[in-house]
Design a protein around this motif. Structure first.
Motif, PDB file in Angstrom:
ATOM      1  N   THR A   1     106.656  35.298  70.972  1.00  0.00           N
ATOM      2  CA  THR A   1     106.719  33.933  70.456  1.00  0.00           C
ATOM      3  C   THR A   1     105.607  33.049  70.998  1.00  0.00           C
ATOM      4  O   THR A   1     105.398  31.935  70.510  1.00  0.00           O
ATOM      5  N   ASP A   2     104.875  33.531  72.000  1.00  0.00           N
ATOM      6  CA  ASP A   2     103.721  32.785  72.517  1.00  0.00           C
ATOM      7  C   ASP A   2     102.466  32.988  71.676  1.00  0.00           C
ATOM      8  O   ASP A   2     101.408  32.436  71.998  1.00  0.00           O
ATOM      9  N   MET A   3     102.583  33.752  70.622  1.00  0.00           N
ATOM     10  CA  MET A   3     101.406  34.075  69.831  1.00  0.00           C
ATOM     11  C   MET A   3     100.556  32.871  69.427  1.00  0.00           C
ATOM     12  O   MET A   3      99.320  32.927  69.517  1.00  0.00           O
ATOM     13  N   PRO A   4     101.146  31.751  68.998  1.00  0.00           N
ATOM     14  CA  PRO A   4     100.306  30.611  68.614  1.00  0.00           C
ATOM     15  C   PRO A   4      99.474  30.053  69.761  1.00  0.00           C
ATOM     16  O   PRO A   4      98.485  29.354  69.522  1.00  0.00           O
ATOM     17  N   TRP A   5      99.879  30.345  71.008  1.00  0.00           N
ATOM     18  CA  TRP A   5      99.194  29.769  72.160  1.00  0.00           C
ATOM     19  C   TRP A   5      98.226  30.746  72.839  1.00  0.00           C
ATOM     20  O   TRP A   5      97.545  30.364  73.785  1.00  0.00           O
ATOM     21  N   VAL A   6      98.192  31.979  72.359  1.00  0.00           N
ATOM     22  CA  VAL A   6      97.327  32.996  72.961  1.00  0.00           C
ATOM     23  C   VAL A   6      96.087  33.168  72.078  1.00  0.00           C
ATOM     24  O   VAL A   6      96.176  33.682  70.960  1.00  0.00           O
ATOM     25  N   PRO A   7      94.915  32.732  72.547  1.00  0.00           N
ATOM     26  CA  PRO A   7      93.716  32.714  71.695  1.00  0.00           C
ATOM     27  C   PRO A   7      93.083  34.095  71.512  1.00  0.00           C
ATOM     28  O   PRO A   7      93.023  34.900  72.448  1.00  0.00           O
ATOM     29  N   TYR A   8      92.629  34.345  70.312  1.00  0.00           N
ATOM     30  CA  TYR A   8      91.922  35.569  69.954  1.00  0.00           C
ATOM     31  C   TYR A   8      90.519  35.237  69.457  1.00  0.00           C
ATOM     32  O   TYR A   8      90.263  34.142  68.952  1.00  0.00           O
TER      33      TYR A   8
END
Length: 295
Positions: free
Chosen positions: A180-187
């Protein structure tokens, strides 16, 4: 169904396979099973002397980098390690005296190398984790042997596997983030490249155009650049240490960054994940975030 917590649960009793599935797999929650593999012969037997005697003359695949970061962003590239074949006795020499060998060395081949390169050691551990195999109703897809330099780091990433990570000697330090942290983990997307040592201690990067670009997490959780990636402030980092004899259940799709004590030995068991409602939820979150098209 994702359960958020700032701590990884630690239990002394694995429980029944049904309880493992109900309490940990179904809710997608990491947990450390304290002492779950302490009865493996490997816990006591895998000394340097024993390993030299059993497989010292055998050639194994070793990843070599200048900085300890294999499969990680480096100078604008996604840098993969130089793969070398060497006798395991030579690798053990390096582990005993790393300062006399340029580069950082790590046995980290993720192709079920325990069953292919370390067959002489199979009887000291286990071909699977019986209670987890029963919980999932399937054997592992791969069993990987890990041993390396304290400087060797696994950059933050995620896997499409249910993972049982067993430490045989030393310890592993994990930084975890729930899916659920995906939006906050930059790629970002990086051109693929490989390290190559041209003279002792001097490495260059060779771009691999056949692979193209690789989307990868562009933040280091040990030293996050919050000025450049302010969204990471909203992420929920969970830290844990896994000691010898312990087994960490690392759920599928959880982001993880891994460090270790020097010459730590570990085995991890990858089981195929279920593409169920949790995966649909994950894809839903992904499609709502900018990560779908990393830049």
């Amino acid at each position: 169904e994702y359960q958020l917590s700032k701590e990884v649960s630690v239990v002394d009793d694995v429980g029944t396979p049904l309880e493992v599935y109900r309490d940990w797999v179904a809710p997608n929650r990491p947990v450390i099973f304290r002492g779950a593999v302490r009865d493996w012969p490997a816990i006591k037997k895998w000394t340097f002397d024993y390993l030299r005697e059993q497989i010292g003359s055998k050639s194994v695949s070793v990843a070599v980098t200048p900085n300890g970061y294999a499969d990680a962003p480096y100078n604008g590239y996604f840098a993969m390690p130089e793969e070398r074949s060497m006798k395991f006795s030579t690798f053990l020499d390096i582990m005993e005296d790393p300062k006399n060998y340029p580069g950082v060395f790590y046995v980290q081949k993720q192709n079920s190398n325990f069953a292919t390169e370390f067959t002489e050691l199979l009887a000291d551990a286990a071909p699977d984790i019986p209670w987890f195999t029963q919980a999932l109703g399937q054997p592992p897809d791969a069993v990987n042997f890990w041993m390396g330099d304290q400087r060797a780091v696994s950059s933050m990433h995620k896997d499409h596997y249910e993972n049982i990570y067993c430490v045989v000697s030393g310890y592993k330090d994990f930084i975890l983030h729930p899916p659920t942290d995906m939006p906050w983990v930059p790629y970002k997307c990086y051109p693929a490249a490989t390290f190559k040592e041209v003279t002792p201690g001097n490495f260059i990067i060779e771009e691999n155009t056949s692979i193209g670009t690789v989307p990868w997490i562009c933040i280091n959780p040990l030293k996050p650049d919050l000025k450049k990636y302010p969204q990471y402030k909203s992420a929920t980092a969970v830290h844990c240490r896994v000691h010898a004899g312990d087994a960490l259940y690392l759920p599928s799709l959880w982001f993880h960054h891994v460090q270790q004590s020097h010459a730590c030995i570990a085995l991890n068991y990858w089981y195929d994940m279920e593409f169920d409602i949790k995966y649909n939820y994950y894809k839903f979150v992904q499609n709502l975030s900018w990560i779908t098209e990393p830049e």
